[in-house]
Design an enzyme around this catalytic site. Sequence first.
Site, PDB file in Angstrom:
ATOM      1  N   ARG A  55       3.621  73.223 -14.529  1.00 23.88           N
ATOM      2  CA  ARG A  55       3.246  74.335 -15.531  1.00 23.88           C
ATOM      3  C   ARG A  55       3.363  73.444 -17.009  1.00 23.88           C
ATOM      4  O   ARG A  55       2.692  73.783 -17.990  1.00 23.88           O
ATOM      5  CB  ARG A  55       3.779  75.486 -15.419  1.00 23.88           C
ATOM      6  CG  ARG A  55       3.580  76.495 -16.604  1.00 23.88           C
ATOM      7  CD  ARG A  55       3.695  77.937 -16.450  1.00 23.88           C
ATOM      8  NE  ARG A  55       4.685  78.489 -15.421  1.00 23.88           N
ATOM      9  CZ  ARG A  55       6.217  78.387 -15.828  1.00 23.88           C
ATOM     10  NH1 ARG A  55       6.478  77.658 -17.101  1.00 23.88           N
ATOM     11  NH2 ARG A  55       6.839  78.415 -14.888  1.00 23.88           N
ATOM     12  N   TYR A 108     -19.567  84.580 -28.897  1.00 21.00           N
ATOM     13  CA  TYR A 108     -19.597  84.886 -27.675  1.00 21.00           C
ATOM     14  C   TYR A 108     -19.057  86.337 -27.206  1.00 21.00           C
ATOM     15  O   TYR A 108     -18.031  86.676 -27.680  1.00 21.00           O
ATOM     16  CB  TYR A 108     -18.918  83.673 -26.933  1.00 21.00           C
ATOM     17  CG  TYR A 108     -18.642  84.095 -25.531  1.00 21.00           C
ATOM     18  CD1 TYR A 108     -19.690  84.191 -24.407  1.00 21.00           C
ATOM     19  CD2 TYR A 108     -17.409  84.040 -24.843  1.00 21.00           C
ATOM     20  CE1 TYR A 108     -19.460  84.480 -23.051  1.00 21.00           C
ATOM     21  CE2 TYR A 108     -17.194  84.533 -23.454  1.00 21.00           C
ATOM     22  CZ  TYR A 108     -18.207  84.828 -22.540  1.00 21.00           C
ATOM     23  OH  TYR A 108     -17.789  84.873 -21.217  1.00 21.00           O
ATOM     24  N   ASP A 180     -15.459  77.442 -32.223  1.00 22.82           N
ATOM     25  CA  ASP A 180     -15.799  77.172 -30.995  1.00 22.82           C
ATOM     26  C   ASP A 180     -16.788  76.275 -30.797  1.00 22.82           C
ATOM     27  O   ASP A 180     -17.983  76.570 -31.415  1.00 22.82           O
ATOM     28  CB  ASP A 180     -16.035  78.659 -30.577  1.00 22.82           C
ATOM     29  CG  ASP A 180     -16.356  78.643 -29.011  1.00 22.82           C
ATOM     30  OD1 ASP A 180     -16.705  77.559 -28.428  1.00 22.82           O
ATOM     31  OD2 ASP A 180     -16.102  79.590 -28.473  1.00 22.82           O
ATOM     32  N   LYS A 205     -18.644  74.436 -19.585  1.00 21.94           N
ATOM     33  CA  LYS A 205     -19.886  74.173 -19.929  1.00 21.94           C
ATOM     34  C   LYS A 205     -20.059  72.526 -19.910  1.00 21.94           C
ATOM     35  O   LYS A 205     -20.077  71.896 -19.103  1.00 21.94           O
ATOM     36  CB  LYS A 205     -20.186  74.969 -21.333  1.00 21.94           C
ATOM     37  CG  LYS A 205     -19.897  76.335 -21.599  1.00 21.94           C
ATOM     38  CD  LYS A 205     -20.479  76.977 -20.281  1.00 21.94           C
ATOM     39  CE  LYS A 205     -20.283  78.497 -20.249  1.00 21.94           C
ATOM     40  NZ  LYS A 205     -18.956  79.217 -20.795  1.00 21.94           N
TER      41      LYS A 205
HETATM   42  C1  LIG Z   1     -19.202  79.844 -26.790  1.00 26.16           C
HETATM   43  C2  LIG Z   1     -18.239  80.263 -25.579  1.00 26.16           C
HETATM   44  N1  LIG Z   1     -16.885  80.364 -25.809  1.00 26.16           N
HETATM   45  C3  LIG Z   1     -16.060  80.753 -24.798  1.00 26.16           C
HETATM   46  C4  LIG Z   1     -16.419  81.111 -23.527  1.00 26.16           C
HETATM   47  C5  LIG Z   1     -15.532  81.307 -22.568  1.00 26.16           C
HETATM   48  O1  LIG Z   1     -15.154  80.267 -21.711  1.00 26.16           O
HETATM   49  P1  LIG Z   1     -14.655  80.666 -20.141  1.00 26.16           P
HETATM   50  O2  LIG Z   1     -15.969  81.239 -19.500  1.00 26.16           O
HETATM   51  O3  LIG Z   1     -14.473  79.200 -19.680  1.00 26.16           O
HETATM   52  O4  LIG Z   1     -13.443  81.519 -20.225  1.00 26.16           O
HETATM   53  C6  LIG Z   1     -17.801  80.919 -23.361  1.00 26.16           C
HETATM   54  C7  LIG Z   1     -18.386  81.331 -22.226  1.00 26.16           C
HETATM   55  O5  LIG Z   1     -19.344  81.450 -21.791  1.00 26.16           O
HETATM   56  C8  LIG Z   1     -18.533  80.668 -24.460  1.00 26.16           C
HETATM   57  O6  LIG Z   1     -19.935  80.589 -24.258  1.00 26.16           O
END
Ligand SMILES: Cc1ncc(COP(=O)(O)O)c(C=O)c1O
Length: 393
Positions: A55, A108, A180, A205
């Site tokens: 961890r 998001y 992000d 992604k």
């Molecule tokens: C722009 C963006 N940030 C964060 C996330 C969250 O990521 P996760 O689904 O890996 O928790 C997503 C998920 O679709 C996303 O599109």
Amino acid sequence: MSTNKYGFSTNSVHAGEEPDFREGATGDVVVPIHLSTTFARKQVEIPTAGYEYTRSLNPTRKALETKLAMLENARYGLVFSSGLAAETTVLIALLKSGDHIVAFDDLYGGTKRLFNNVFNEYGIQVSYVDATDAARVEEAIRPETRVVWVETPSNPLLKVCDIRAIAAITRKHELTLVADNTFLSPYFQNPLDLGADIVIHSSTKYIGGHSDVLGGAVLLSDAALYESLQYRQNAVGAVLSPFDSYLTLRGIKTFSLRMEQHQKNAFAIAHFLESHPKVSRVIYPGLESHPQHELSKSQTQGHGGVLSFEIKGTGTEAKNFLESLHLFALAESLGGVESLIELPSAMTHSGIPKELREQIGITDTLIRVSVGIEDVNDLIGDLSQALELSTKH
Ligand SMILES: Cc1ncc(COP(=O)(O)O)c(C=O)c1O
């Protein structure tokens, strides 16, 4: 800590995975999957090579963190069990009860849920602004503001915000700018170079790239903040498993090749859709018709593989179109090698009330595409036949 001496593709293949030639080591060219949860030591007070318990630190995870830090031009990297686990750890490191966030209104949905329904219960306030106008960000700053949070381009409307201009504001007010960078990936955009303090990814992604591993990453260059994040990540346990770290490392090896093909196909599809009589609007920052095309060019190395478009007609016709496709998978998520398509109003963004959706531009005929790396003629052929069928049901 990383120092960048090679190009992106070289780092994608080699960074963090240099063969180990020390006595007893085997010189693997691929970092092994270290499944061991604990590490034995010879002397009570000296952990072997710094490893104690997975961890806290794991060699496979460490290799991925080193590689990603290199790719984002960061000094430090941490990887998490999901993008949202990364976000949560950043939030607990930066904020305490009574603090305030200024965030892009087109974030998001899962990030908004985390802010509104979870952190709000711990006394954290958030103001959403249209960050495509940097002045709005500054106007929303209060004495309790600690963090500005942006995502560019946004989802599914692909709005672009000016990272340099917002970073100038956060520097002036001594705030932390979190960007992000999931949609463009470190191949096309490096927010730290533009003035952001922390970059976040859903590595689920483009970084993983094959729709088979969930993960998140945080990249930054501030040593004190890195230590604080590392401490909290270990304390809450939001780490990526060794096997998932390996899968992500494997995905990254072909990063440049994938991203080039995603973008090439996205451009071809955007042009095809722009000239199609059944399509009323195409949103892709790479198109000159995109309102922030010039801004996108000035802060990125490319425009990525996600685009949105509006089909002429009704929501029913949009659904007919989607259900007539053969190659595009009708699915949420993005960034994998396979093309995915979805209807935000009924899928990813169905949680937003219809009135608000319409107000911000997420109509019932808006379709989001994550363009994969298949033969583009096959993709265009599939879109073409489904557009024909959409009105014939
Ligand atoms: C722009 C963006 N940030 C964060 C996330 C969250 O990521 P996760 O689904 O890996 O928790 C997503 C998920 O679709 C996303 O599109």
